[in-house]
Write a protein that holds these residues in place. Structure first.
Motif, PDB file in Angstrom:
ATOM      1  N   ALA A 111       7.425  57.393  42.145  1.00  0.00           N
ATOM      2  CA  ALA A 111       7.111  58.783  42.513  1.00  0.00           C
ATOM      3  C   ALA A 111       7.439  59.069  43.971  1.00  0.00           C
ATOM      4  N   CYS A 137      13.604  64.024  38.956  1.00  0.00           N
ATOM      5  CA  CYS A 137      12.132  64.011  38.977  1.00  0.00           C
ATOM      6  C   CYS A 137      11.527  65.056  38.060  1.00  0.00           C
ATOM      7  N   TYR A 162       4.731  65.724  38.618  1.00  0.00           N
ATOM      8  CA  TYR A 162       3.580  64.888  38.271  1.00  0.00           C
ATOM      9  C   TYR A 162       2.293  65.637  38.625  1.00  0.00           C
ATOM     10  N   GLY A 185       6.551  64.162  42.472  1.00  0.00           N
ATOM     11  CA  GLY A 185       7.490  64.095  41.349  1.00  0.00           C
ATOM     12  C   GLY A 185       7.582  62.675  40.822  1.00  0.00           C
ATOM     13  N   LYS A 186       7.563  62.551  39.500  1.00  0.00           N
ATOM     14  CA  LYS A 186       7.769  61.234  38.880  1.00  0.00           C
ATOM     15  C   LYS A 186       9.278  61.067  38.667  1.00  0.00           C
ATOM     16  N   ILE A 187       9.812  59.969  39.180  1.00  0.00           N
ATOM     17  CA  ILE A 187      11.256  59.730  39.053  1.00  0.00           C
ATOM     18  C   ILE A 187      11.546  59.255  37.629  1.00  0.00           C
TER      19      ILE A 187
END
Ligand SMILES: Cc1cc2nc3c(=O)[nH]c(=O)nc-3n(C[C@H](O)[C@H](O)[C@H](O)COP(=O)(O)O)c2cc1C
Length: 227
Positions: free
Chosen positions: A76, A156, A159, A177-179
């Motif tokens: 993230a 991303c 999140y 942001g979740k990658i």
């Protein structure tokens, strides 16, 4: 200039030039003066060049240096997007809140000027990537395009967000942001590592100053605490 004491050992004196300190209360100096000091104090900062799309699929691209990695499980990143002068949300935040997706593109030496042009306040719906002549590359898992000229692309999905402040100028929304996909310039990838000499990252300093990353030295991590 203070030499870098690479031969320093536990217990050796520290050669620091720091003596008198100036102490400032952010409430007394106000948020604009505090902002100027923060961008000089928190240095060097990496730059996330963020591509998003709006509900019509039109791309937006802007740089953000209140940016960092957060975790690797899940992988993230965070960016802090401040409010504009009358508290309006920036286009990047509007798009992320609408689509829940964005790409972090790296800023490398060869693209500082187009990155800077993308920080101008374009009307909502203007495609900065097209305006400055950068090339959109389709993402694999999300809708916003990547920037072909960037050496690293992180796709991303939103999140979480956290508002800091009351929504007036200078307050911000932290976007985590979740990658979901990483893309790395293949010449810069070797044995699971990224070669900095190939990606030539740029950092943001205070005001309009930027830094190269070309005076790199190694400091091995201690394995055991030794006295
Ligand atoms: C190098 C650089 C770093 C920046 N970092 C930030 C940042 O961390 N947060 C922010 O809100 N704005 C930052 N800005 C300003 C935004 O890029 C600018 O407000 C831009 O117009 C926002 O575009 P948008 O409305 O399309 O999202 C930065 C500008 C530059 C040139």
């Amino acid at each position: 200039m203070c030499p870098i004491p690479l031969n320093w050992k536990l217990g050796d004196p520290i050669l620091s030039p720091v003596e008198d300190m100036l102490s400032l209360d952010p409430v007394e100096i106000g948020s604009k003066a505090t902002y100027k000091l923060l961008i000089g104090a928190i240095v060097p900062r990496p730059i996330a060049f963020i591509s998003t799309v709006n509900s019509q699929g039109i791309c937006n691209l802007a740089p953000f240096s209140f940016f960092n990695g957060v975790s690797s499980n899940p992988p993230a990143v965070m960016i802090a997007i401040t409010r504009k002068s009358h508290g309006e949300k920036k286009d990047t935040l509007r798009n992320i809140e609408t689509t829940h997706q964005f790409v972090v593109n790296s800023v490398n030496e060869w693209m500082v000027e187009p990155m800077n042009q993308c920080s101008a306040e374009y009307p909502y719906g203007v495609n900065e990537m097209q305006t400055v002549g950068l090339t959109p590359l389709p993402s694999q898992k999300i809708q916003p395009p990547r920037v072909k000229e960037s050496a690293i692309h992180l796709e991303c999905e939103l999140y979480d967000t956290l508002n800091v402040g009351d929504g007036s100028e200078g307050s911000s929304t932290i976007v985590i942001g979740k990658i979901v996909m990483l893309h790395i310039f293949s010449a810069a990838y070797k044995d699971g590592r990224i070669l900095l000499e190939e990606i030539k990252p740029i950092s943001r300093l205070a005001g309009t100053s930027y830094g190269h990353t070309n005076d790199i030295f190694q400091v091995p991590r201690p394995k055991l605490f030794q006295k």
